[in-house]
Design a protein around this motif. Structure first.
Motif, short mmCIF file in Angstrom:
data_model
loop_
_atom_site.label_atom_id
_atom_site.label_comp_id
_atom_site.label_asym_id
_atom_site.label_seq_id
_atom_site.Cartn_x
_atom_site.Cartn_y
_atom_site.Cartn_z
N VAL A 19 0.62 -1.21 -0.17
CA VAL A 19 -0.06 -0.02 0.01
C VAL A 19 0.97 1.00 -0.24
CG1 VAL A 19 -1.90 -1.21 1.29
CG2 VAL A 19 -0.03 -0.55 2.61
N LYS A 20 1.84 1.30 -0.64
CA LYS A 20 3.19 2.51 -0.79
C LYS A 20 3.24 2.18 -1.74
CE LYS A 20 4.82 1.86 4.77
NZ LYS A 20 5.74 1.97 5.68
N GLY A 21 3.44 3.89 -2.51
CA GLY A 21 4.42 3.98 -3.65
C GLY A 21 3.49 3.65 -4.62
N PRO A 22 3.92 2.63 -5.92
CA PRO A 22 3.14 1.98 -6.41
C PRO A 22 1.84 0.94 -6.21
CG PRO A 22 5.68 1.64 -6.75
CD PRO A 22 5.48 2.13 -5.64
N GLY A 23 2.65 1.17 -5.00
CA GLY A 23 1.12 0.04 -4.70
C GLY A 23 -0.27 0.61 -4.03
N TYR A 24 0.01 1.79 -3.50
CA TYR A 24 -1.51 2.89 -3.14
C TYR A 24 -1.75 2.90 -4.86
CZ TYR A 24 -3.63 6.42 -1.37
OH TYR A 24 -5.04 7.80 -1.40
N LYS A 25 -0.66 3.34 -5.98
CA LYS A 25 -1.21 3.85 -7.19
C LYS A 25 -2.29 2.17 -7.72
CE LYS A 25 2.11 7.04 -8.78
NZ LYS A 25 3.51 7.19 -9.76
N VAL A 26 -1.88 1.17 -7.26
CA VAL A 26 -2.37 0.10 -7.86
C VAL A 26 -4.11 -0.11 -7.31
CG1 VAL A 26 -2.72 -2.57 -7.82
CG2 VAL A 26 -0.73 -1.06 -8.28
#
Length: 210
Positions: A19-26
């Protein structure tokens, strides 16, 4: 004509803990793509506040405390769980599967990865934004670096098709790369030939110990 009414309907989307960085964008992209109206955040106040800030007003973001005694999985436990799911995909769990292993010539495949290195907008071609690089198709030439990598078999006939919006038939694993013979050894759920020749490279690796 008889009409039936459904009082409740919908789908529950279970996301991963990235849920951080690219994970949050996903995560936010999934919420937008599925047009969700309720997001449940389990024991992560920072994520809750970020979603409250970024989600449209009609999306209800709810914070839930975790149950007592629940322990977050470590990085190694998550990796072991991921490997177990990949193993089940090829070999089954309670019902054994019998995957196939065969060689494919380099010339019979078109391998791509999705996403190019990001550059500042000032360095991008005219009319292109940095976000566009995230969905850019980049051709990958076969090399020993492909060993043990998972590849998605795309239904797209070629790069001229809309690869990003094409479904995938399934996944294969490269178990060996022979540069002299110019072949890849593929672990596949079904026998040869592959249903298509366009393969998408993932970041996942799997060591086949069977």
């Amino acid at each position: 004509m008889l009409k039936t009414k459904t009082s409740t309907s919908g789908v529950i989307i279970n996301t991963c803990g990235w849920v951080k960085g690219p994970g949050y964008k996903v995560l936010t992209h999934a919420a937008q793509a599925f047009e969700v109206d309720v997001i449940l955040v389990l024991d992560n106040e920072r994520l809750y506040n970020e979603l409250k800030r970024d989600m449209p007003k009609f999306v209800k973001v709810v914070y839930l405390p975790k149950s007592g005694g629940v322990v977050e999985r470590t990085v190694s436990q998550r990796a072991e769980g991921r490997d177990a799911r990949i193993r089940e995909y090829f070999y089954g769990k309670r019902t054994p599967y019998y995957p196939h292993s065969f060689d494919v010539k380099f010339t019979d495949l078109k391998i791509y990865k999705v996403g190019a290195p990001s550059l500042p907008d000032s360095c991008m071609p005219l009319g292109m934004r940095a976000e566009d690089a995230l969905t850019k198709l980049v051709q990958v030439w076969p090399s020993p670096a492909l060993a043990h990598r998972l590849l998605a078999v795309s239904f797209a006939a070629g790069p001229e098709d809309d690869v990003l919006h094409s479904n995938v038939a399934g996944f294969v694993c490269v178990t060996a790369v022979d540069m002299d013979r110019q072949t890849l050894t593929i672990l596949s759920p079904q026998p040869r030939p592959l249903p298509n020749t366009v393969l998408l490279l993932s970041e996942l690796q799997y060591m086949d110990n069977h």
